[in-house]
Design an enzyme around this catalytic site. Structure first.
Site, PDB file in Angstrom:
ATOM      1  N   ASP A  54     -44.080 155.816  59.262  1.00 16.68           N
ATOM      2  CA  ASP A  54     -45.200 155.255  59.633  1.00 16.68           C
ATOM      3  C   ASP A  54     -46.381 155.903  59.150  1.00 16.68           C
ATOM      4  O   ASP A  54     -46.483 157.220  58.639  1.00 16.68           O
ATOM      5  CB  ASP A  54     -45.464 155.377  61.135  1.00 16.68           C
ATOM      6  CG  ASP A  54     -44.405 154.506  61.846  1.00 16.68           C
ATOM      7  OD1 ASP A  54     -43.449 153.944  61.048  1.00 16.68           O
ATOM      8  OD2 ASP A  54     -44.159 154.425  63.195  1.00 16.68           O
ATOM      9  N   HIS A 199     -43.412 160.286  59.754  1.00 15.12           N
ATOM     10  CA  HIS A 199     -44.625 160.036  59.351  1.00 15.12           C
ATOM     11  C   HIS A 199     -45.031 160.598  57.916  1.00 15.12           C
ATOM     12  O   HIS A 199     -44.819 161.572  57.504  1.00 15.12           O
ATOM     13  CB  HIS A 199     -45.582 160.469  60.267  1.00 15.12           C
ATOM     14  CG  HIS A 199     -45.359 159.965  61.720  1.00 15.12           C
ATOM     15  ND1 HIS A 199     -44.430 160.523  62.435  1.00 15.12           N
ATOM     16  CD2 HIS A 199     -46.165 158.738  62.405  1.00 15.12           C
ATOM     17  CE1 HIS A 199     -44.506 159.522  63.505  1.00 15.12           C
ATOM     18  NE2 HIS A 199     -45.344 158.540  63.454  1.00 15.12           N
TER      19      HIS A 199
END
Ligand SMILES: [Zn+2]
Length: 237
Positions: A54, A199
């Site tokens: 993400d 991430h």
């Protein structure tokens, strides 16, 4: 009780109920209950797992994440922030060329609990234009922090996206973490069918650097113990 106070309480309670209906209840429902939101591979064939990233793309980190994935021959999902995708078209192109799946993580990473339906509509519309221009056939959506509101759900359905959550996190976005701790958490938490959320951008300063180091250690370990990294489309989702 004075009439004004009474009406004040009634008004505040009504607002509370409406707010819960708008965003709090749908978020918890999608995160924990709804069968429409994917949190793990429903019927994994053996040790299948899905790796997702993400908050990127980030030119400082995403190329290195892609390098590590290439090194171990692994395909992953990238849930990109559309405004960052627009600024880094080459990274999106590289993701597609190297066989990764690009999904949407909103236009500007805002919390769905703090935005109006009008804002959400514009967010989805702008994102769709950007992704189309970048040649992304977007099929998957992951909301920032996993928070949604009624309008988010409407837009997801209208766009034909699949809502994808996760069931494994490793707190890789936090400060004061080490890559060893991230690896340890991954090894502890991953099981057959897991959807792992890491991430490649955002988080505490320098956090994705630790994620990259953790990946370089964890990915070969998972492969050694027989896990297979798959894309959701390979599992029929
Ligand atoms: Zn995010």
């Amino acid at each position: 009780m004075k009439k004004a106070v009474k009406w004040g309480i009634v008004g505040a309670s009504t607002l509370g109920v409406l707010y819960s209906w708008y965003c709090v209840v749908p978020s918890f429902y999608q995160k924990w209950v709804s069968r429409k939101a994917i949190r793990r591979i429903p019927r994994p064939e053996g040790k299948e797992i899905v790796l997702t990233f993400d908050d990127g793309p980030d030119p400082r980190y995403t190329p290195k994440v892609l390098d590590v994935l290439k090194k171990y021959g692994i395909s992953a999902h990238f849930f990109v922030v559309a405004e960052r995708a627009k600024e880094n078209p080459d990274l999106i192109r590289r993701m597609l060329e190297e066989g990764h799946e690009v999904g949407l993580h909103a236009y500007a990473h805002k919390n769905a609990w703090l935005v109006t339906p009008g804002y959400v509509k514009r967010d989805f519309a702008k994102s769709a234009v950007i992704l189309r221009e970048l040649g992304v056939d977007c099929k998957y959506y992951r909301p920032p922090w996993g928070y949604v509101n009624q309008e988010t759900l409407k837009q997801i359905q209208a766009a034909g996206y699949q809502l994808v959550m996760w069931n494994v996190m490793a707190q890789d976005w936090k400060r004061n973490q080490t890559s060893r701790e991230i690896v340890r958490r991954l090894l502890e938490r991953v099981h057959e069918g897991s959807i792992i959320c890491l991430h490649d951008g955002g988080g505490a300063p320098g956090a994705p650097k630790r994620t990259i180091d953790a990946l370089d250690s964890a990915l070969p370990l998972f492969q050694k113990i027989g896990y297979r990294f798959v894309l959701l489309k390979e599992t029929g989702i």
